[in-house]
Design a protein around this motif. Structure first.
Motif, PDB file in Angstrom:
ATOM      1  N   THR A 221      79.906  -7.377  81.965  1.00  0.00           N
ATOM      2  CA  THR A 221      81.220  -6.750  82.113  1.00  0.00           C
ATOM      3  C   THR A 221      82.178  -7.666  82.864  1.00  0.00           C
ATOM      4  N   LEU A 222      81.705  -8.260  83.946  1.00  0.00           N
ATOM      5  CA  LEU A 222      82.536  -9.176  84.735  1.00  0.00           C
ATOM      6  C   LEU A 222      82.914 -10.400  83.911  1.00  0.00           C
ATOM      7  N   ALA A 223      81.928 -10.993  83.238  1.00  0.00           N
ATOM      8  CA  ALA A 223      82.186 -12.205  82.466  1.00  0.00           C
ATOM      9  C   ALA A 223      83.177 -11.946  81.341  1.00  0.00           C
ATOM     10  N   GLU A 224      82.995 -10.839  80.639  1.00  0.00           N
ATOM     11  CA  GLU A 224      83.903 -10.522  79.525  1.00  0.00           C
ATOM     12  C   GLU A 224      85.320 -10.234  80.010  1.00  0.00           C
ATOM     13  N   ALA A 225      85.436  -9.802  81.265  1.00  0.00           N
ATOM     14  CA  ALA A 225      86.760  -9.536  81.827  1.00  0.00           C
ATOM     15  C   ALA A 225      87.414 -10.802  82.374  1.00  0.00           C
ATOM     16  N   GLY A 226      86.660 -11.913  82.381  1.00  0.00           N
ATOM     17  CA  GLY A 226      87.229 -13.175  82.848  1.00  0.00           C
ATOM     18  C   GLY A 226      86.971 -13.480  84.312  1.00  0.00           C
TER      19      GLY A 226
END
Length: 360
Positions: A221-226
């Motif tokens: 979730t964090l990675a996909e949010a940048g």
């Protein structure tokens, strides 16, 4: 006879030994009546949170084996109850036990945001990344109600001040509305700790932390949010969870982690006895083997505080862990976990609160 140890549901420690600064020692004896009178209250110790008014919140260190020099911890004690937590002995400074007290009698620094604002506004303050969660988890369960970590992030975001976060709780996803804009400015990096993929083991080792699969989902979730995110396989406990190292690194990389790190278990002060108690309850058949490998990695002792070896250990087993970690990281495209070169040039000291409010 002495009262036998038993596990408490949802708690890591099985006892409440006195801290090393206490002059009085208590010894329980079972007279046969206690077990007949046990009720739900005794079997499930409640979490008690005491409000603390902090005088300062940013601490500094010069430890050569740490990648940060400034840190901040919103809470004392941690409800996650991880039996291996090296911060447990710090509860002795509060005249509380590193055992059950550490995970049930917590202190919340309710004025942290206010004090943080004051410290950042001091003349001559020089910005450097602040690590949040170096001692106790900033997203432990009580953060859902107290929201102290979120308040601190709001101040840091307002001032464009860089920070790193370390957690094993998926609650970090709640603050994406703050973390994503900070990430765009190069102001934040998150590290999620995952040391096993075994839900049964995790429920005993770290009873109130998010389940391993949920932490991996938080990484995604964090990675996909940048938001830059790394995984910490920490701590590694010989003959208990080391078998999962490669699998954790693979799944974290697949979820979007860009870097990884690991540490071996550290057993300072009272933690030695607490961990041995835990082994006797939850891994009795392998307890002797676990402690043998721990000692082999610490020069024949339960713990060696030498800065050069305390995080990684020494000897044959420690060297094997190092090689396994490095080979897997290369294979999965993970770099060594180091704090990013977060941007300190954007820092703007906070404006002092005025009773007249602000027009602009």
């Amino acid at each position: 006879m002495a009262d036998p140890l038993h596990a408490f549901k949802g708690r890591g420690a099985a006892s409440n030994p006195e801290g090393r600064f206490e002059s009085i020692r208590h010894h329980a004896e079972d007279d046969g009546w206690q077990h007949a009178m046990l009720d739900e209250e005794c079997l499930r110790p409640r979490t008690e949170v005491t409000e603390e008014r902090a005088r300062s919140v940013i601490t500094h260190n010069d430890s050569p084996d740490l990648s940060f020099t400034a840190a901040m911890n919103p809470y004392r004690g941690c409800e996650h109850g991880c039996i291996y937590c090296y911060a447990r002995p710090s509860h002795s400074y509060l005249n509380l036990s590193p055992g059950l007290d550490f995970e049930t009698k917590l202190r919340a620094k309710s004025n942290l945001a206010e004090v943080l604002r004051s410290e950042l506004s001091k003349p001559g303050y020089v910005a450097s990344p602040i690590n949040i969660g170096s001692n106790t988890d900033p997203y432990q369960p009580i953060e859902k109600r107290w929201r102290i970590t979120r308040a601190a992030l709001e101040v840091l975001a307002e001032c464009h001040h860089p920070c790193t976060l370390v957690t094993k709780n998926a609650l970090v996803e709640r603050d994406l509305d703050i973390l994503v804009p900070m990430a765009r400015e190069g102001l934040v990096q998150v590290f999620v700790s995952v040391n096993s993929l075994d839900n049964h083991l995790a429920a005993k080792l770290e009873p109130r932390a998010s389940a391993p699969h949920r932490r991996l989902k938080a990484i995604r979730t964090l990675a996909e949010a940048g938001v830059p995110v790394g995984v910490l396989v920490a701590p590694i406990i010989p003959a208990l969870n080391d078998r999962d190292m490669e699998a954790v690194l693979k799944q974290a990389a697949d979820a979007g982690a860009s870097c990884a790190g690991y540490t071996v278990i550290r057993l300072p002060y009272e933690l030695k006895a607490l961990f041995r108690e835990w082994l006797s309850l939850h891994a009795a058949q392998r307890a002797e083997h676990v402690m043998s490998l721990v000692q082999q990695s610490n020069g024949g002792k339960d713990y060696d505080s030498n800065f050069a070896t305390r995080m990684r250990g020494q000897g044959v087993f420690a060297e094997l862990l190092r090689r396994r970690f490095e080979v897997t990281c290369r294979r999965r495209g993970l770099t060594r976990a180091r704090a990013l070169q977060l941007d300190t040039s954007r820092f703007v000291p906070p404006r002092k609160v005025s009773p007249q409010g602000e027009l602009f």
